[in-house]
Design a protein around this motif. Structure first.
Motif, PDB file in Angstrom:
ATOM      1  N   VAL A 149       3.098   8.985   8.766  1.00  0.00           N
ATOM      2  CA  VAL A 149       3.451  10.265   9.394  1.00  0.00           C
ATOM      3  C   VAL A 149       2.207  11.122   9.578  1.00  0.00           C
ATOM      4  O   VAL A 149       1.927  11.602  10.671  1.00  0.00           O
ATOM      5  N   THR A 150       1.423  11.330   8.500  1.00  0.00           N
ATOM      6  CA  THR A 150       0.255  12.223   8.562  1.00  0.00           C
ATOM      7  C   THR A 150      -1.047  11.470   8.782  1.00  0.00           C
ATOM      8  O   THR A 150      -2.070  12.095   9.027  1.00  0.00           O
ATOM      9  N   GLN A 151      -1.033  10.143   8.649  1.00  0.00           N
ATOM     10  CA  GLN A 151      -2.220   9.310   8.784  1.00  0.00           C
ATOM     11  C   GLN A 151      -3.264   9.549   7.700  1.00  0.00           C
ATOM     12  O   GLN A 151      -4.392   9.075   7.807  1.00  0.00           O
ATOM     13  N   GLU A 152      -2.910  10.300   6.638  1.00  0.00           N
ATOM     14  CA  GLU A 152      -3.834  10.494   5.539  1.00  0.00           C
ATOM     15  C   GLU A 152      -3.689   9.346   4.543  1.00  0.00           C
ATOM     16  O   GLU A 152      -2.654   8.715   4.444  1.00  0.00           O
ATOM     17  N   TRP A 153      -4.758   9.119   3.769  1.00  0.00           N
ATOM     18  CA  TRP A 153      -4.726   8.095   2.727  1.00  0.00           C
ATOM     19  C   TRP A 153      -4.045   8.670   1.495  1.00  0.00           C
ATOM     20  O   TRP A 153      -4.371   9.774   1.051  1.00  0.00           O
ATOM     21  N   VAL A 154      -3.099   7.930   0.947  1.00  0.00           N
ATOM     22  CA  VAL A 154      -2.344   8.392  -0.215  1.00  0.00           C
ATOM     23  C   VAL A 154      -2.223   7.260  -1.236  1.00  0.00           C
ATOM     24  O   VAL A 154      -2.353   6.077  -0.906  1.00  0.00           O
ATOM     25  N   ILE A 155      -1.985   7.667  -2.481  1.00  0.00           N
ATOM     26  CA  ILE A 155      -1.663   6.738  -3.572  1.00  0.00           C
ATOM     27  C   ILE A 155      -0.229   7.008  -3.984  1.00  0.00           C
ATOM     28  O   ILE A 155       0.192   8.167  -4.074  1.00  0.00           O
ATOM     29  N   THR A 156       0.535   5.947  -4.234  1.00  0.00           N
ATOM     30  CA  THR A 156       1.940   6.121  -4.609  1.00  0.00           C
ATOM     31  C   THR A 156       2.152   5.758  -6.076  1.00  0.00           C
ATOM     32  O   THR A 156       1.591   4.785  -6.577  1.00  0.00           O
TER      33      THR A 156
ATOM     34  N   ARG B  47      -2.230   4.196   4.109  1.00  0.00           N
ATOM     35  CA  ARG B  47      -2.300   5.281   5.084  1.00  0.00           C
ATOM     36  C   ARG B  47      -0.881   5.723   5.446  1.00  0.00           C
ATOM     37  O   ARG B  47      -0.038   4.896   5.796  1.00  0.00           O
ATOM     38  N   SER B  48      -0.623   7.017   5.303  1.00  0.00           N
ATOM     39  CA  SER B  48       0.691   7.549   5.622  1.00  0.00           C
ATOM     40  C   SER B  48       0.996   7.346   7.104  1.00  0.00           C
ATOM     41  O   SER B  48       0.149   7.634   7.967  1.00  0.00           O
TER      42      SER B  48
ATOM     43  N   ARG C 292     -15.097   6.860   1.304  1.00  0.00           N
ATOM     44  CA  ARG C 292     -15.440   5.951   2.382  1.00  0.00           C
ATOM     45  C   ARG C 292     -14.190   5.147   2.727  1.00  0.00           C
ATOM     46  O   ARG C 292     -13.652   4.431   1.877  1.00  0.00           O
ATOM     47  N   GLU C 293     -13.753   5.281   3.947  1.00  0.00           N
ATOM     48  CA  GLU C 293     -12.488   4.674   4.333  1.00  0.00           C
ATOM     49  C   GLU C 293     -12.508   3.156   4.161  1.00  0.00           C
ATOM     50  O   GLU C 293     -11.487   2.548   3.829  1.00  0.00           O
ATOM     51  N   GLN C 294     -13.675   2.530   4.371  1.00  0.00           N
ATOM     52  CA  GLN C 294     -13.727   1.070   4.272  1.00  0.00           C
ATOM     53  C   GLN C 294     -13.533   0.571   2.844  1.00  0.00           C
ATOM     54  O   GLN C 294     -13.293  -0.621   2.624  1.00  0.00           O
ATOM     55  N   ASP C 295     -13.637   1.474   1.850  1.00  0.00           N
ATOM     56  CA  ASP C 295     -13.448   1.062   0.456  1.00  0.00           C
ATOM     57  C   ASP C 295     -11.998   1.137   0.003  1.00  0.00           C
ATOM     58  O   ASP C 295     -11.673   0.684  -1.105  1.00  0.00           O
ATOM     59  N   MET C 296     -11.108   1.736   0.816  1.00  0.00           N
ATOM     60  CA  MET C 296      -9.714   1.895   0.406  1.00  0.00           C
ATOM     61  C   MET C 296      -9.038   0.531   0.243  1.00  0.00           C
ATOM     62  O   MET C 296      -8.950  -0.249   1.201  1.00  0.00           O
ATOM     63  N   GLY C 297      -8.580   0.259  -0.971  1.00  0.00           N
ATOM     64  CA  GLY C 297      -7.895  -1.005  -1.249  1.00  0.00           C
ATOM     65  C   GLY C 297      -8.831  -2.185  -1.440  1.00  0.00           C
ATOM     66  O   GLY C 297      -8.361  -3.298  -1.683  1.00  0.00           O
TER      67      GLY C 297
ATOM     68  N   THR D  92      -7.566  -2.531 -13.194  1.00  0.00           N
ATOM     69  CA  THR D  92      -8.321  -3.445 -14.045  1.00  0.00           C
ATOM     70  C   THR D  92      -8.579  -4.792 -13.368  1.00  0.00           C
ATOM     71  O   THR D  92      -9.430  -5.549 -13.829  1.00  0.00           O
ATOM     72  N   ASP D  93      -7.845  -5.083 -12.281  1.00  0.00           N
ATOM     73  CA  ASP D  93      -8.123  -6.322 -11.556  1.00  0.00           C
ATOM     74  C   ASP D  93      -9.183  -6.134 -10.468  1.00  0.00           C
ATOM     75  O   ASP D  93      -9.458  -7.068  -9.707  1.00  0.00           O
ATOM     76  N   GLY D  94      -9.767  -4.921 -10.394  1.00  0.00           N
ATOM     77  CA  GLY D  94     -10.850  -4.678  -9.459  1.00  0.00           C
ATOM     78  C   GLY D  94     -10.458  -4.001  -8.174  1.00  0.00           C
ATOM     79  O   GLY D  94     -11.326  -3.621  -7.387  1.00  0.00           O
ATOM     80  N   ALA D  95      -9.166  -3.798  -7.915  1.00  0.00           N
ATOM     81  CA  ALA D  95      -8.726  -3.152  -6.680  1.00  0.00           C
ATOM     82  C   ALA D  95      -9.044  -1.654  -6.737  1.00  0.00           C
ATOM     83  O   ALA D  95      -8.684  -0.973  -7.682  1.00  0.00           O
ATOM     84  N   MET D  96      -9.736  -1.155  -5.708  1.00  0.00           N
ATOM     85  CA  MET D  96     -10.173   0.239  -5.678  1.00  0.00           C
ATOM     86  C   MET D  96      -9.018   1.159  -5.299  1.00  0.00           C
ATOM     87  O   MET D  96      -8.280   0.909  -4.343  1.00  0.00           O
ATOM     88  N   LEU D  97      -8.864   2.248  -6.092  1.00  0.00           N
ATOM     89  CA  LEU D  97      -7.876   3.286  -5.782  1.00  0.00           C
ATOM     90  C   LEU D  97      -8.528   4.432  -5.005  1.00  0.00           C
ATOM     91  O   LEU D  97      -8.093   4.757  -3.897  1.00  0.00           O
ATOM     92  N   VAL D  98      -9.525   5.079  -5.607  1.00  0.00           N
ATOM     93  CA  VAL D  98     -10.237   6.154  -4.925  1.00  0.00           C
ATOM     94  C   VAL D  98     -11.724   6.043  -5.235  1.00  0.00           C
ATOM     95  O   VAL D  98     -12.121   5.500  -6.268  1.00  0.00           O
ATOM     96  N   ARG D  99     -12.514   6.583  -4.314  1.00  0.00           N
ATOM     97  CA  ARG D  99     -13.971   6.577  -4.508  1.00  0.00           C
ATOM     98  C   ARG D  99     -14.531   7.873  -3.967  1.00  0.00           C
ATOM     99  O   ARG D  99     -14.086   8.369  -2.931  1.00  0.00           O
ATOM    100  N   TYR D 100     -15.471   8.430  -4.704  1.00  0.00           N
ATOM    101  CA  TYR D 100     -16.197   9.601  -4.226  1.00  0.00           C
ATOM    102  C   TYR D 100     -17.685   9.274  -4.228  1.00  0.00           C
ATOM    103  O   TYR D 100     -18.185   8.760  -5.244  1.00  0.00           O
TER     104      TYR D 100
END
Length: 509
Positions: free
Chosen positions: A151-158, A148-149, A214-219, A203-211
């Motif tokens: 500054v903007t509080q949005e979810w981002v991938i780096t 979660r950023s 759902r915020e609870q699925d982040m990471g 590939t280790d199962g860690a979730m990046l994005v889901r459609y």
């Protein structure tokens, strides 16, 4: 009579049993085909989405590579950071999912943010991607878990890379942030039904994005799910059917592991939703079994409608894939050519010089390098302005390109007002002929230059060749050519200077 009745009953029984058996066989076969179509459709979606994700990562990686090369070459001064910020702004329209680019010093301080002012005291030294690059000397890009950023509080991938100082030590990190909401724009255009879902994981199962998002699925880590614990071990692509541990819904899964990145794309469709059309077909077949022709016509219409809908979705996916390929090709062209002059850029020049030196050593031939500097070009910019200076550089690039005729000869913009020419299979005398032709063309063009003693634009050219008997390096050849250019400028400019190995000097006009 009874015999006839028995025969009619028997015949009716046989016909009834045959129709019932035929209908049951048809319905069960239709169910299997529906499931197969869903699986094929899911695999097609995973292929398109995997290509989409790889394209975004590839675009981000190319942008990071260019920024790191500039940082390591030009440093992190205010002027250099301003140029990087302008470069990122020009690149942003080509990458809609990109939220911004941030530059961090080696202590985690923010040096540049392309999409917002730098907050006071902003520091990201505790972020996982910063710690990774600080502790790991690898120059490979790093895809981080969603965060979660601040500054903007949005979810981002780096997606990030480290850059080093002139001693090869850690100097900081450049990170491209991809807004999860922007990343999911294409996902949201695909109809996966009420119970469907699309996921992109490591590939280790860690979730990046889901459609759907759902915020609870982040990471969240899904390494214990059947896809990761069972199916992916045996095959990189396939289908499966099982009940989700999150909501208890039975789904049909299609998964595909990228062969270029450590990513897995998953498309899940609710099994009940996927079989809804089949259940309707079975009900109609059972109700109108006595009117087989009418039922056949209705089924045919349903199948045609389903095929048209599937073809429409596949056409949209092919169009999206073609757009991604065109964007990648455009980025590749931008990465290898100078945006102002259209000539090969510094990166393309360095790669070509290293390759041609290896070829010259392998075949025992000579390679000659020309370093060209536009005389008093700062005065030209001061007199006419930078837009006129850019136009002048474009005119000179076009003029000098006409002096290069062989396919392997390369004219490149080395930096600023400096140009460079690689002439394979050419000695000093042949290179001097080309250099004199360039000076003559400039003299004939007579581009006005009130800041020059001669009144028009001129150039100084340094020439250096590789040695036939001894191995040479790009750095050594560049140094000799630069030395010759310096001597040409010291001797009065508007001339060429030849440096012949191992150090003897010849001056020519």
């Amino acid at each position: 009579m009874k015999r006839d009745i028995h025969l009619v009953v028997l015949l009716l029984s046989v016909i009834g049993f045959s129709l019932a058996s035929l209908t049951l066989w048809k319905v069960m076969g239709s169910r299997e085909r529906a499931l197969e179509d869903v699986n094929i459709h899911g695999l097609n979606l995973t292929q398109a989405l995997s290509t989409y994700s790889e394209g975004i990562v590839r675009q981000s990686t190319l942008l990071l590579l260019g920024l790191v090369e500039r940082l390591e070459t030009e440093g992190v001064g205010p002027a250099q950071i301003q140029r990087l910020s302008e470069l990122v702004k020009r690149q942003q329209p080509l990458m809609p999912p990109m939220s911004g680019v941030t530059l961090y010093a080696k202590d985690g301080r923010w040096l540049m943010s392309s999409n917002r002012p730098i907050p006071a005291g902003a520091n990201s030294s505790d972020r996982a991607y910063f710690v990774h690059h600080r502790d790991d000397p690898s120059r490979e890009p790093f895809i981080g878990l969603p965060i979660r950023s601040r500054v903007t509080q949005e979810w981002v991938i780096t997606i990030s890379r480290r850059f080093n100082d002139e001693h090869g030590e850690f100097a900081g990190v450049v990170a491209v942030t991809l807004g999860v909401e922007n990343f999911l724009q294409l996902f949201g255009k695909l109809d996966v039904g009420h119970d469907g879902a699309i996921g992109l994981s490591f590939t280790d199962g860690a979730m990046l994005v889901r459609y759907p998002f759902r915020e609870q699925d982040m990471g969240r880590n899904f390494s214990n799910s059947p896809i990761f614990a069972k199916y992916l071990i045996a095959q990189p692509v396939g289908t499966a059917s099982f009940t989700s541990s999150l909501d208890g819904v039975e789904r049909l899964y299609a998964f595909r592991k990228s062969d270029k990145l450590p990513l897995v794309t998953t498309v899940a469709l609710g099994k009940q939703e996927a079989l809804a059309a089949w259940r309707l077909e079975a009900l109609l077949s059972a109700l109108v079994v006595a009117a087989l022709l009418a039922v056949t016509g209705a089924i045919g219409w349903l199948l045609i409608r389903a095929m048209s809908r599937r073809n429409a979705v596949e056409s949209e996916l092919r169009l999206t894939q073609q757009q991604l390929l065109e964007s990648n090709q455009k980025l590749e062209r931008l990465a290898m050519h100078d945006a102002l002059t259209g000539l090969a850029n510094r990166r393309s020049f360095d790669e070509a010089l290293a390759q041609e030196i290896r070829t010259a050593q392998r075949h025992a031939t000579q390679l000659t390098l020309l370093m060209i500097d536009i005389d008093h070009f700062k005065r030209y910019n001061d007199s006419y302005g930078h837009p006129a200076g850019d136009a002048c550089l474009q005119q000179i690039a076009h003029l000098l390109s006409g002096c290069i005729r062989r396919p392997r000869d390369l004219l490149a913009r080395y930096g600023g007002e400096e140009l460079a020419v690689i002439l394979p299979d050419t000695d000093e005398e042949g290179a001097a002929v080309v250099a004199r032709l360039m000076l003559e063309r400039l003299a004939l063009q007579a581009i006005p230059h009130q800041g020059s003693p001669l009144g028009h634009v001129t150039a100084s050219i340094g020439i250096a060749s590789t040695e036939r008997a001894a191995p040479d390096t790009p750095a050594a050849l560049l140094e000799r050519a630069d030395q010759a250019l310096y001597m040409a400028k010291q001797a009065g400019r508007n001339r060429l200077q030849v440096v012949t190995p191992p150090g003897s000097v010849q001056l020519a006009r």
